[in-house]
Design a protein around this motif. Sequence first.
Motif, PDB file in Angstrom:
ATOM      1  N   THR A 105     -74.633  49.170 -53.671  1.00  0.00           N
ATOM      2  CA  THR A 105     -75.246  47.680 -53.518  1.00  0.00           C
ATOM      3  C   THR A 105     -74.545  46.888 -54.551  1.00  0.00           C
ATOM      4  O   THR A 105     -74.430  45.578 -54.399  1.00  0.00           O
ATOM      5  N   ILE A 107     -71.545  45.822 -55.264  1.00  0.00           N
ATOM      6  CA  ILE A 107     -70.089  45.618 -54.424  1.00  0.00           C
ATOM      7  C   ILE A 107     -69.433  44.388 -54.967  1.00  0.00           C
ATOM      8  O   ILE A 107     -69.851  43.436 -55.234  1.00  0.00           O
ATOM      9  N   GLY A 108     -67.997  44.816 -54.959  1.00  0.00           N
ATOM     10  CA  GLY A 108     -67.012  43.792 -55.278  1.00  0.00           C
ATOM     11  C   GLY A 108     -66.962  43.379 -56.802  1.00  0.00           C
ATOM     12  O   GLY A 108     -67.713  44.036 -57.645  1.00  0.00           O
ATOM     13  N   PRO A 109     -66.431  42.385 -57.252  1.00  0.00           N
ATOM     14  CA  PRO A 109     -66.115  41.939 -58.559  1.00  0.00           C
ATOM     15  C   PRO A 109     -67.760  41.855 -59.212  1.00  0.00           C
ATOM     16  O   PRO A 109     -68.566  41.086 -58.302  1.00  0.00           O
ATOM     17  N   GLY A 141     -65.515  48.463 -53.487  1.00  0.00           N
ATOM     18  CA  GLY A 141     -64.942  47.530 -52.754  1.00  0.00           C
ATOM     19  C   GLY A 141     -63.809  46.908 -53.224  1.00  0.00           C
ATOM     20  O   GLY A 141     -63.148  46.238 -52.422  1.00  0.00           O
ATOM     21  N   TYR A 189     -73.137  53.525 -47.910  1.00  0.00           N
ATOM     22  CA  TYR A 189     -73.126  52.017 -47.712  1.00  0.00           C
ATOM     23  C   TYR A 189     -73.768  51.923 -46.263  1.00  0.00           C
ATOM     24  O   TYR A 189     -73.261  52.453 -45.333  1.00  0.00           O
ATOM     25  N   ARG A 190     -74.603  50.873 -46.409  1.00  0.00           N
ATOM     26  CA  ARG A 190     -75.193  50.587 -44.912  1.00  0.00           C
ATOM     27  C   ARG A 190     -76.111  51.852 -44.250  1.00  0.00           C
ATOM     28  O   ARG A 190     -75.927  51.801 -43.251  1.00  0.00           O
TER      29      ARG A 190
ATOM     30  N   THR B 191     -65.693  41.728 -51.455  1.00  0.00           N
ATOM     31  CA  THR B 191     -66.074  40.937 -52.655  1.00  0.00           C
ATOM     32  C   THR B 191     -67.535  40.907 -52.902  1.00  0.00           C
ATOM     33  O   THR B 191     -67.930  40.610 -53.819  1.00  0.00           O
ATOM     34  N   VAL B 192     -68.343  41.185 -51.723  1.00  0.00           N
ATOM     35  CA  VAL B 192     -69.643  40.914 -51.985  1.00  0.00           C
ATOM     36  C   VAL B 192     -70.528  42.128 -51.018  1.00  0.00           C
ATOM     37  O   VAL B 192     -70.079  42.547 -49.787  1.00  0.00           O
ATOM     38  N   LEU B 193     -71.807  42.496 -51.737  1.00  0.00           N
ATOM     39  CA  LEU B 193     -72.571  43.157 -50.586  1.00  0.00           C
ATOM     40  C   LEU B 193     -72.891  42.474 -49.304  1.00  0.00           C
ATOM     41  O   LEU B 193     -73.142  41.425 -49.048  1.00  0.00           O
ATOM     42  N   ASP B 194     -72.725  43.333 -48.108  1.00  0.00           N
ATOM     43  CA  ASP B 194     -73.213  42.841 -46.966  1.00  0.00           C
ATOM     44  C   ASP B 194     -74.169  41.956 -46.795  1.00  0.00           C
ATOM     45  O   ASP B 194     -75.386  42.386 -47.161  1.00  0.00           O
TER      46      ASP B 194
END
Lengths: 509, 221
Positions: A105, A107-109, A141, A189-190, B191-194
């Motif tokens: 969870t 995720i990303g920067p 991610g 994930y998911r 860049t972000v959680l789904d």
Amino acid sequence: MSTRPGPQAVPQPELSDRALGWLRFAWDKATTPDDWSDQGEPHPWWDRYGSPPMCVFPRFDLSEMAYTLPMLMESTPAWREAYTRIADELIWRFVSFWGGIDWNTLIGPDPNVDRYSPEWLCCAPEPLRGAYPLPGWTGNGVEPWGLQPDPVGADGNLFYRAWLNLTLGIRRYVAGEATEHDTFQVTGYRNRQFPWTHDRVARHLSNQLATRPQGPHCENTKIWPTCVTAAGLGLQLYDSLRGTDLHAPFPAWAEYARTHYMGLKPDGDLDWFAFYYDPVEDKVATLHEPYNALIFLHVLLPQEPAWATQLYELCTRAIGFSDRRHPVVHLAKDPRMIVTALVLARELGDTTTEARLRDEVEEHFQPRFFGEHDDRFGYWFGLDEPWPRGQLNAILAMADAAPPGAWSRVFDQPQTDVHAEPTLRDVDFPRVAIRQARNDMTARTLDVVTAVSRPEPQATTAVTVDRLPAPSLATVELDDRPHTAWRVTGSDAIEVDLPVDHCRLRVWF
Amino acid sequence: MSSPGSRRAPSATSSPRQDVTAWERAWGLLPRSWAASLLRLVLGLFGVVLPPASRWDPVLRRQITRSLVVDITTDDGVARRWSFDGPGRRARSTTVTAGAPDHALRFATSGQALATLLSTRTVDRVVAGVVTQRMRIEGSAFVVIWFHGLTRRIVRIGRRRGPRVRPPGAYLSPDPSLDGDETITREPAVTVLDPTWTDAWRARARLWMPRGGAGEPMPEP
């Protein structure tokens, strides 16, 4: 009174009241159902608060709670079913959504790089503070790694699979069952499910250690000596149990770490030690050297005892734990440094430091029994919480669980013979606990000492002893008197009636 | 079976470190009035420079995230206060006024303070001083480390800890040829959680990691 000569009276370890109390609470936590899916939430007693920001995930409580299970075996090598059950409960949670919630969870920067408190910002390399994701933010991610949905089959997330492998190894050790090729599903994930086996996880780790000289990374992109060392420890255990050679790449990494992740002053004192290294930024985070180095020595010691001992001496001297001229100082509110140092002191036979830190623990960390019959035990650390803080207690329990050196013996000299020896089973735990259960294969006896928090002298319970060579020829003594309330129940098994009370059982086989 | 102590037992008590180093003794040779004046000058310089720097230096501003007050004082009468405004990301400095600070670093003497603050190993000296009870930290030692980091943005004394040359063998981008027998699933960067995985967002909101970043008070490391 028995007239038969028994085993020589050599003092053998047995579980203390505190060890039994810790086991009792661990049983509560492990066997109380809770929901670790994305629909639910772990019970609050699973510690997702310890050592922020990097350890604020319940998975750390799972893996650290596993540490004591093989240590408890030193007192009860012939009784392991409760440890196996606890390990199983830890593992299913580990591979759930919440077990990998950071990878799944965060995720990303990191959107909060410039919003954390000053205390947390210290965990970033000094020149990058306020512009750099803190430890704990996995950053699944981000470029160049991309989104990697499998928590095990990933470039990063080493801390997940390293401790998964170690926990699986502990389970295999206490159970004595060859489960390394059994498939289990890892939630990614998911909620995608990824099938893995213990053997594949171990080989994947070994390959990554061999192909990445700096060590595999955890968060994108941080290499932690602690986590790489934990990976090595799990592989060492795997090799000990299976006769493989997957730990082979670790010594080369250890040499690399000595060369590149630490520095000594001309006088031999510790100059610096990498809390973690970011190869993309080419920066080291050094929170404070004794802390950086001390916190991972319990996973290093069984693998590199000389290096671990060197670092232990340097760290305990730098922070005064070993200096009898001054009282022990709590530099940080987080007791992890003191707790870890106590475990190491005991493990290494540093009785002076152990005594100093034990006094500190007894005075400040609030050890006490609790629960319905005061049969659970924990340290409360003055935190005003309904349950003892999990991660700290899991580590501190190592100092109560077994004699000095027991932790290293798990990895250096695992007791694999016990799995073929007579074994005590079907104990009505926790109603009845086992303080000691041990075979003497020379005298051909199984000795068991029970413990109960609430004796019920008029009640009886039954236990099974299996793996007996000739069950019909067994003789049984209860509290040094011949005991006839038993029967053969299988080709290698007997069932024995016992009072629900403290008692000593001896089975001659 | 190995027995306790079968490894070489640590000799940690055999050579305790010196409580007062030669560096600190040298600073202690300064007459007290000189040391106090010099320390006032040093602290005053940081008091003068840090506040305007917090207005224009983005590196400093991004680290000022909470409102708090930090004092540095000595028992021989030197004192300086820094007040940080979290929302405004500003610092200001004054003499110590009424009201207790949130955090403080307290020295016995100005000479000791100079030896510590002008050292290439300030944090080590503070820790050693606290351990030997010659210095005191009130509040969080981590805030002291953070504050020290801010001063190093103004004047950096001593090299940053770490390897002097870049460690070799860096793994800086995915290389499937190194995956071995397993296949690592790599999908395009995000860049972000789904946003459609609402259960995950709800679970994540319970974690201290994002809550700490949102400003919720959190324990120190």
